[in-house]
Design an enzyme around this catalytic site. Structure first.
Site, PDB file in Angstrom:
ATOM      1  CG  ASP A 192      32.145 -31.360  61.972  1.00  0.00           C
ATOM      2  OD1 ASP A 192      31.574 -30.260  62.028  1.00  0.00           O
ATOM      3  OD2 ASP A 192      31.953 -32.190  61.064  1.00  0.00           O
ATOM      4  CD  GLU A 220      28.106 -29.580  64.610  1.00  0.00           C
ATOM      5  OE1 GLU A 220      28.770 -30.465  64.074  1.00  0.00           O
ATOM      6  OE2 GLU A 220      27.455 -28.741  63.970  1.00  0.00           O
TER       7      GLU A 220
HETATM    8  O1  TEU Z   1      27.569 -29.395  60.806  1.00  0.00           O
HETATM    9  C1  TEU Z   1      26.813 -30.494  61.135  1.00  0.00           C
HETATM   10  C2  TEU Z   1      25.322 -30.290  61.181  1.00  0.00           C
HETATM   11  O2  TEU Z   1      24.593 -31.227  61.043  1.00  0.00           O
HETATM   12  C3  TEU Z   1      24.668 -29.035  61.522  1.00  0.00           C
HETATM   13  O3  TEU Z   1      25.430 -28.227  62.294  1.00  0.00           O
HETATM   14  C4  TEU Z   1      24.167 -28.270  60.306  1.00  0.00           C
HETATM   15  O4  TEU Z   1      22.870 -28.665  60.174  1.00  0.00           O
HETATM   16  C5  TEU Z   1      24.970 -28.422  59.048  1.00  0.00           C
HETATM   17  O5  TEU Z   1      25.086 -27.180  58.456  1.00  0.00           O
HETATM   18  C6  TEU Z   1      24.315 -29.329  58.013  1.00  0.00           C
HETATM   19  O6  TEU Z   1      23.077 -28.806  57.646  1.00  0.00           O
HETATM   20  C7  TEU Z   1      28.980 -29.646  60.900  1.00  0.00           C
HETATM   21  C8  TEU Z   1      29.734 -28.386  60.526  1.00  0.00           C
HETATM   22  O7  TEU Z   1      29.423 -27.371  61.485  1.00  0.00           O
HETATM   23  C9  TEU Z   1      29.296 -28.008  59.135  1.00  0.00           C
HETATM   24  O8  TEU Z   1      29.869 -26.763  58.743  1.00  0.00           O
HETATM   25  C10 TEU Z   1      29.745 -29.100  58.186  1.00  0.00           C
HETATM   26  O9  TEU Z   1      29.253 -28.811  56.883  1.00  0.00           O
HETATM   27  C11 TEU Z   1      29.215 -30.470  58.626  1.00  0.00           C
HETATM   28  O10 TEU Z   1      29.361 -30.706  60.024  1.00  0.00           O
HETATM   29  C12 TEU Z   1      29.999 -31.572  57.932  1.00  0.00           C
HETATM   30  O11 TEU Z   1      31.339 -31.565  58.422  1.00  0.00           O
END
Ligand code: TEU
Length: 626
Positions: free
Chosen positions: A275, A332
């Site tokens: 993540d 990610e």
């Molecule tokens: O998301 C991180 C992130 O920056 C993007 O994928 C997205 O823009 C996010 O929804 C914030 O707007 C990851 C996870 O996939 C997400 O579900 C978590 O909320 C976030 O990290 C924090 O752990």
């Protein structure tokens, strides 16, 4: 070393510089011709300061000059690997299947659905977090990395899931969230009690309670800093207040993370999705560029999306945990460009195996909360670039949906009649390109966005915080419309299994509203309809599994300049496929006559035509390719 006096041409020649310029063009929607023409190319980098502020130029120069490496030269051939041939399926446990009638999905529910994943042809199951969590961000706020959240079951339930999946030839990867923990994690609780060692596991800054250390914004609205009254200090939280960022410069903290990763690896898992893993190295805590903040919405991101120790930490993590195991890692990595992705994933770099790049999730100058119809010509441009330039020593992820984004069928068209052809078109692109396909739960059913009526029907912390923030400056109805356009809850609606009550997801009222038309779109209904999106995915996955040309084959686009048309060949060891796609809702002339040497393999329409109909896609095998 580049300086303000260096030219934009010199900046673009630098790998990091080309990523940053490409990102600025994409975020702002400015045409790339602007920087490619000799006139602009010879201008000094300092002109960017005129548009985005002087601090932006300093950040660009800092990022460019701090990266000493260039992406390794790609070899002529691709090294095969099981995870390159796999099809991955992402499950959002809260919304997949409820086995104990509490309205929440759980681990035993997933175990019960393993035969469904096997039937679909899935090789790897990616579980969004199932660890102990107060669920401020639905599990992305971890309280204990070695405990299972009681909402989802027990560690024994997990062991049963893992063993059952393995017995069916399905591997399991876990979601690793180590940029931050929950504020209820033992480490943070000790830090608040004054434990100096654990305080340095996080990012605390001195200051007065009225003035945060800098102007960074949280991804979930408001300042990225929270005042901690117990310590009379600020702490950093790029996400929610209950998700304090970890300090990756602390070697003891890193060692504890690696120990935890090995604990899960030793239980037999097959890898990790990591993540926001590119956020773990913060460069400075200087203010973020106001202009860039306006463009990205995340003021301050330039100080942490690609920090100076990112590669060092990822290499150390790999050597301490993943190296030598038959597993894979996928990071990610929001806001990272292709050259940075190469430096993160090239096989000789020893960092990550794959990353999720999100440049194609929105059209240029658009963000998730803009209510617009996604133009698929941009997806074509993105994939032609990445398929041809990412290199044989890097391996692309093929992803278009996840738990953070609205459904692609709704993003492309508001016409419900186009839902099914769009879903099949997306399926074909994702399953006939070079890379590892990642299917998000419900994508294989062609689900579309949920018809939420008001904010009280939503659960996502991001949506709720954004709504409350927007209501400060606009009418409630306008604020809700903006949140509805991009809410993550669209993808978190419960999976729809049957026409039974609650779509077979639960015997109790589900925690979140069901998708629209769930009786028509559920698995049970689609399974018996031969030309359903579900059966189309099954056929596509089976085709990909039987034809290595669709995995490793050379990608050769044709008719590139023809608008609304995306056609390409995939060729390997004398086997050649031709894929044709109509990226529009119009009826188009077929760009190439159907010669005798094209044998139809799979079509998204049930009848034949001399034209390409709305979002039509067809796959052919080329008979005599010489
Ligand atoms: O998301 C991180 C992130 O920056 C993007 O994928 C997205 O823009 C996010 O929804 C914030 O707007 C990851 C996870 O996939 C997400 O579900 C978590 O909320 C976030 O990290 C924090 O752990």
């Amino acid at each position: 070393m580049l300086t303000e006096k260096s030219s934009i041409k010199q900046l673009i020649k630098n790998p990091i510089g080309s990523d940053l310029v490409n990102s600025l063009l994409t975020q702002t929607g400015m045409p790339e011709e602007l920087v490619n023409n000799p006139l602009c190319g010879n201008l000094p980098i300092s002109v960017i300061g005129k548009a985005l502020g002087g601090e932006m130029v300093q950040s660009i120069l800092h990022l460019v000059n701090s990266e000493k490496d260039s992406p390794p030269k790609p070899p002529k051939t691709i090294t095969p690997a099981w995870w390159k041939e796999a099809v991955v399926y992402q499950v959002y446990p809260r919304s997949f299947a409820d086995s104990n009638g509490d309205g929440l999905g759980d681990i035993n529910g997933i175990t019960q659905k393993l035969p469904y994943l096997k039937e679909l042809g899935i090789d790897v199951l990616w579980l969004s977090p199932i660890y102990d969590s107060p669920n401020d961000d639905n599990g992305y706020d971890i309280r204990d990395y070695r405990l299972i959240c009681p909402d989802f079951g027990t560690m024994e339930d997990f062991d049963t899931l893992l063993n059952s999946a393995h017995s069916m030839g399905i591997r399991v990867i876990m979601d690793l969230v180590v940029n931050h923990t929950s504020d209820e994690h033992e480490w943070f609780k000790k830090a608040k009690e004054g434990d100096e060692e654990k305080s340095d596991y996080y990012i605390f800054k001195n200051g007065s309670p009225n003035t945060p250390p800098n102007n960074w914004l949280s991804f979930f609205s408001g300042s990225a800093w929270q005042w901690c009254s117990e310590k009379e200090q600020w702490y950093l939280h790029i996400f929610s207040k209950k998700q304090p960022d970890l300090n990756w410069e602390n070697p003891n903290m890193r060692a504890e993370i690696y120990d935890m990763m090995n604990w899960w690896y030793d239980k037999g898992i097959d890898g990790f999705r990591m993540d926001v893993i590119n956020f773990i190295s913060k460069s400075t805590f200087a203010n973020g560029s106001e202009a860039l903040g306006k463009v990205t919405g995340y003021r301050g991101i330039e100080h942490y999306f690609y920090g100076p120790n990112l590669h060092r930490h990822l290499h150390e993590m790999r050597m301490e945990t993943t190296q030598g195991r038959n597993v894979f890692t996928v990071g990610e990595t929001p806001a990272i460009g292709m050259q940075m992705c190469k430096l993160l994933t090239a096989e000789t770099r020893g960092e990550l195996d794959m990353v999720f790049n999100f440049e194609h999730f929105e059209n240029p100058a658009k963000n998730r909360f803009d209510d617009y119809e996604y133009n698929l010509n941009y997806l074509k441009k993105y994939y032609i670039n990445w398929q041809q330039n990412y290199g044989n020593n890097c391996w692309q992820t093929l992803v278009i949906e996840n738990h953070d984004n609205p459904r692609i069928t709704s993003k492309v068209s508001k016409n419900p009649k186009m839902r099914e052809p769009i879903a099949k078109l997306i399926a074909t692109i994702m399953l006939t390109l070079k890379g590892t396909p990642y299917i998000y739960q419900g994508q294989e059913l062609g689900l579309d966005n949920v018809d939420f009526k008001d904010i009280n029907q939503m659960q996502d912390v991001e949506s709720i915080n954004l709504y409350n923030e927007l209501c400060k400056t606009m009418p409630k109805a306008e604020a809700f419309a903006k949140v509805l356009a991009g809410s993550r809850d669209h993808a978190r609606a419960p999976m729809v299994w049957s026409t039974d009550e609650n779509a077979g997801f639960s015997t109790a009222l589900p925690w979140l509203r069901l998708p629209n038309n769930w009786q028509t779109l559920c698995v049970e209904t689609q399974r018996v309809y031969p030309n359903s999106v579900f059966n189309f995915y099954k056929s596509l996955i089976a085709l990909r599994k039987s034809e290595k040309a669709l995995v490793y084959g050379e990608f050769s686009p044709v008719f590139e300049k023809t608008k609304d048309i995306f056609c390409y060949f995939r060729v390997l060891n004398g086997v050649k496929f031709y894929i044709e796609c109509n990226l529009s809702d119009k009826i188009l002339q077929r760009p190439a006559k159907l010669y005798d040497n094209l044998s139809p393999v799979l079509s998204s329409y049930e009848t034949k035509s001399n034209y390409l109909r709305a979002y039509e896609t067809n796959i052919y095998k080329v008979i005599n390719i010489y």
